[in-house]
Design a protein around this motif. Structure first.
Motif, PDB file in Angstrom:
ATOM      1  N   LYS A  10       0.663  -1.243  -0.018  1.00 12.84           N
ATOM      2  CA  LYS A  10       0.063   0.147  -0.121  1.00 12.84           C
ATOM      3  C   LYS A  10       0.889   1.307   0.042  1.00 12.84           C
ATOM      4  O   LYS A  10       0.689   2.272  -0.826  1.00 12.84           O
ATOM      5  CB  LYS A  10      -0.896   0.109   1.327  1.00 12.84           C
ATOM      6  CG  LYS A  10      -1.656   1.108   1.360  1.00 12.84           C
ATOM      7  CD  LYS A  10      -2.660   1.241   2.678  1.00 12.84           C
ATOM      8  CE  LYS A  10      -3.453   2.318   2.974  1.00 12.84           C
ATOM      9  NZ  LYS A  10      -3.971   2.596   4.072  1.00 12.84           N
TER      10      LYS A  10
ATOM     11  N   ILE B 116      -6.270  -5.223  -0.980  1.00 13.17           N
ATOM     12  CA  ILE B 116      -4.834  -6.043  -1.357  1.00 13.17           C
ATOM     13  C   ILE B 116      -5.340  -7.460  -0.523  1.00 13.17           C
ATOM     14  O   ILE B 116      -5.534  -7.575   0.492  1.00 13.17           O
ATOM     15  CB  ILE B 116      -3.673  -5.455  -0.476  1.00 13.17           C
ATOM     16  CG1 ILE B 116      -3.456  -3.712  -1.021  1.00 13.17           C
ATOM     17  CG2 ILE B 116      -2.608  -6.254  -0.671  1.00 13.17           C
ATOM     18  CD1 ILE B 116      -2.484  -2.962  -0.125  1.00 13.17           C
TER      19      ILE B 116
ATOM     20  N   LEU C 288      -2.264  -9.356  -4.892  1.00  9.61           N
ATOM     21  CA  LEU C 288      -2.625  -8.212  -5.809  1.00  9.61           C
ATOM     22  C   LEU C 288      -3.262  -6.878  -4.896  1.00  9.61           C
ATOM     23  O   LEU C 288      -4.047  -7.134  -4.055  1.00  9.61           O
ATOM     24  CB  LEU C 288      -3.705  -8.617  -6.966  1.00  9.61           C
ATOM     25  CG  LEU C 288      -3.594 -10.065  -7.674  1.00  9.61           C
ATOM     26  CD1 LEU C 288      -4.596 -10.253  -8.633  1.00  9.61           C
ATOM     27  CD2 LEU C 288      -2.299  -9.866  -8.267  1.00  9.61           C
ATOM     28  N   ASN C 289      -3.057  -5.996  -5.595  1.00  3.86           N
ATOM     29  CA  ASN C 289      -3.364  -4.648  -4.810  1.00  3.86           C
ATOM     30  C   ASN C 289      -4.716  -4.043  -5.549  1.00  3.86           C
ATOM     31  O   ASN C 289      -4.468  -3.261  -6.609  1.00  3.86           O
ATOM     32  CB  ASN C 289      -2.093  -3.641  -4.907  1.00  3.86           C
ATOM     33  CG  ASN C 289      -2.603  -2.392  -4.086  1.00  3.86           C
ATOM     34  OD1 ASN C 289      -3.565  -2.076  -3.767  1.00  3.86           O
ATOM     35  ND2 ASN C 289      -1.510  -1.661  -3.721  1.00  3.86           N
ATOM     36  N   ASN C 290      -5.863  -4.221  -5.262  1.00  3.39           N
ATOM     37  CA  ASN C 290      -6.860  -3.642  -5.580  1.00  3.39           C
ATOM     38  C   ASN C 290      -7.459  -3.749  -7.126  1.00  3.39           C
ATOM     39  O   ASN C 290      -8.113  -3.198  -7.898  1.00  3.39           O
ATOM     40  CB  ASN C 290      -7.007  -2.180  -5.343  1.00  3.39           C
ATOM     41  CG  ASN C 290      -8.548  -1.953  -5.185  1.00  3.39           C
ATOM     42  OD1 ASN C 290      -9.416  -2.544  -4.461  1.00  3.39           O
ATOM     43  ND2 ASN C 290      -8.849  -0.515  -5.540  1.00  3.39           N
ATOM     44  N   LEU C 291      -6.891  -4.905  -7.824  1.00  7.68           N
ATOM     45  CA  LEU C 291      -7.108  -5.282  -9.290  1.00  7.68           C
ATOM     46  C   LEU C 291      -8.579  -5.384  -9.342  1.00  7.68           C
ATOM     47  O   LEU C 291      -9.051  -5.197 -10.565  1.00  7.68           O
ATOM     48  CB  LEU C 291      -6.077  -6.134  -9.643  1.00  7.68           C
ATOM     49  CG  LEU C 291      -4.859  -5.661 -10.333  1.00  7.68           C
ATOM     50  CD1 LEU C 291      -3.992  -4.881  -9.494  1.00  7.68           C
ATOM     51  CD2 LEU C 291      -3.907  -6.731 -10.922  1.00  7.68           C
TER      52      LEU C 291
ATOM     53  N   ARG D  53       1.658  -2.838  -7.472  1.00 10.99           N
ATOM     54  CA  ARG D  53       0.176  -3.691  -7.818  1.00 10.99           C
ATOM     55  C   ARG D  53       0.073  -4.831  -7.564  1.00 10.99           C
ATOM     56  O   ARG D  53      -0.918  -5.498  -7.380  1.00 10.99           O
ATOM     57  CB  ARG D  53       0.438  -3.255  -9.582  1.00 10.99           C
ATOM     58  CG  ARG D  53      -0.192  -1.931  -9.980  1.00 10.99           C
ATOM     59  CD  ARG D  53      -0.048  -1.976 -11.449  1.00 10.99           C
ATOM     60  NE  ARG D  53      -0.687  -3.035 -12.221  1.00 10.99           N
ATOM     61  CZ  ARG D  53      -1.910  -2.789 -12.735  1.00 10.99           C
ATOM     62  NH1 ARG D  53      -2.536  -1.654 -12.581  1.00 10.99           N
ATOM     63  NH2 ARG D  53      -2.407  -3.668 -13.113  1.00 10.99           N
ATOM     64  N   TYR D  54       1.387  -5.815  -7.587  1.00 11.25           N
ATOM     65  CA  TYR D  54       1.214  -7.056  -7.348  1.00 11.25           C
ATOM     66  C   TYR D  54       2.599  -7.794  -6.965  1.00 11.25           C
ATOM     67  O   TYR D  54       3.919  -7.030  -7.427  1.00 11.25           O
ATOM     68  CB  TYR D  54       0.540  -7.935  -8.202  1.00 11.25           C
ATOM     69  CG  TYR D  54       1.087  -7.392  -9.703  1.00 11.25           C
ATOM     70  CD1 TYR D  54       2.319  -7.375 -10.155  1.00 11.25           C
ATOM     71  CD2 TYR D  54       0.095  -6.782 -10.587  1.00 11.25           C
ATOM     72  CE1 TYR D  54       2.746  -7.077 -11.507  1.00 11.25           C
ATOM     73  CE2 TYR D  54       0.607  -6.416 -11.976  1.00 11.25           C
ATOM     74  CZ  TYR D  54       1.756  -6.450 -12.529  1.00 11.25           C
ATOM     75  OH  TYR D  54       2.140  -6.061 -13.489  1.00 11.25           O
TER      76      TYR D  54
ATOM     77  N   LYS E 235       6.113 -11.168 -12.415  1.00 10.18           N
ATOM     78  CA  LYS E 235       5.697 -10.332 -11.161  1.00 10.18           C
ATOM     79  C   LYS E 235       7.059  -9.953 -10.547  1.00 10.18           C
ATOM     80  O   LYS E 235       8.122 -10.703 -10.300  1.00 10.18           O
ATOM     81  CB  LYS E 235       4.544 -10.779 -10.349  1.00 10.18           C
ATOM     82  CG  LYS E 235       3.409 -11.240 -11.313  1.00 10.18           C
ATOM     83  CD  LYS E 235       2.522 -11.578 -10.210  1.00 10.18           C
ATOM     84  CE  LYS E 235       1.063 -11.914 -10.757  1.00 10.18           C
ATOM     85  NZ  LYS E 235       0.945 -11.035 -11.975  1.00 10.18           N
TER      86      LYS E 235
ATOM     87  N   ASN F  46       2.674   1.638  -3.388  1.00  8.83           N
ATOM     88  CA  ASN F  46       1.738   1.754  -4.420  1.00  8.83           C
ATOM     89  C   ASN F  46       2.115   0.522  -5.275  1.00  8.83           C
ATOM     90  O   ASN F  46       2.322   0.740  -6.694  1.00  8.83           O
ATOM     91  CB  ASN F  46       1.923   2.946  -5.182  1.00  8.83           C
ATOM     92  CG  ASN F  46       0.568   3.219  -5.948  1.00  8.83           C
ATOM     93  OD1 ASN F  46      -0.416   2.328  -5.862  1.00  8.83           O
ATOM     94  ND2 ASN F  46       0.770   3.712  -6.968  1.00  8.83           N
TER      95      ASN F  46
END
Length: 196
Positions: A68, A162, A154-157, A73-74, A173, A71
């Motif tokens: 978080k 998360i 994964l961050n909010n995909l 993403r994954y 990744k 920032n």
């Protein structure tokens, strides 16, 4: 080693030049190299580390907060579904998608995927995914017959915050490594003069 948590050292691969940096052809921005799950493990092993396993809620929360704050993403984790030779014969792993997940870095079996791990305040697996249902869903198998056997965060995909997701291991990744106690012990025993 970028930070310490609970007596273990960690680092994030994205900005490690020795793993390889790539230049985005569109923006010209230098970015870290993404690798598949097996290569992530190999890269961590060269440092007496392994891809992170979140065996405790505290470690899980630390990784979620790291993602978080930065920032991200994954990432890959060491989570792996036991869907290879020998797994189908084990009654304690059935059904595999619920009871067959392990942390490959420690060989610790995960709690069933359809329940909150004992002592945890929340379910780390996402309630959303590619086909709309809860994770793990092995969604890619229905698309191209590739099993989603590896665990990524994964961050909010999927507008889910998360969360943990099952992902086919060939995807590329970045990853987080953590100290691997067994590898460190082995190196210390065979190299008594080395300072770990």
């Amino acid at each position: 080693k970028q930070w310490n948590f609970g007596g273990h050292n960690y680092f994030y691969s994205w900005d490690q030049a020795d793993i390889g940096l790539e230049v985005d052809p569109i923006t010209g921005e230098t970015k870290g190299k993404k690798v598949d799950w097996l290569e992530a493990r190999k890269q961590c092993h060269t440092r007496c580390m392994d891809v992170v396993g979140m065996e405790t809620e505290a470690e899980n929360n630390m990784i979620f907060e790291f993602m978080k704050t930065h920032n991200i993403r994954y990432i890959w984790t060491s989570g792996r579904k036991c869907d290879f030779q020998g797994c189908s014969e084990r009654a304690d792993l059935q059904p595999i998608n619920i009871n067959g997940w392990i942390w490959d870095n420690t060989s610790i079996k995960m709690a069933p995927t359809n329940s909150t791990p004992p002592g945890w305040s929340a379910q780390p697996w996402s309630s959303a995914g590619h086909v709309g249902g809860p994770q793990p869903d092995n969604a890619e198998y229905g698309i191209n017959r590739r099993s989603e056997s590896c665990l990524g965060v994964l961050n909010n995909l999927y507008n889910d915050g998360i969360k943990w997701h099952d992902i086919a291991c060939y995807h590329k990744k970045p990853f987080v490594c953590e100290d691997n106690d067994l590898l460190l012990q082995s190196v210390a025993q065979t190299n008594p003069l080395i300072n770990l």
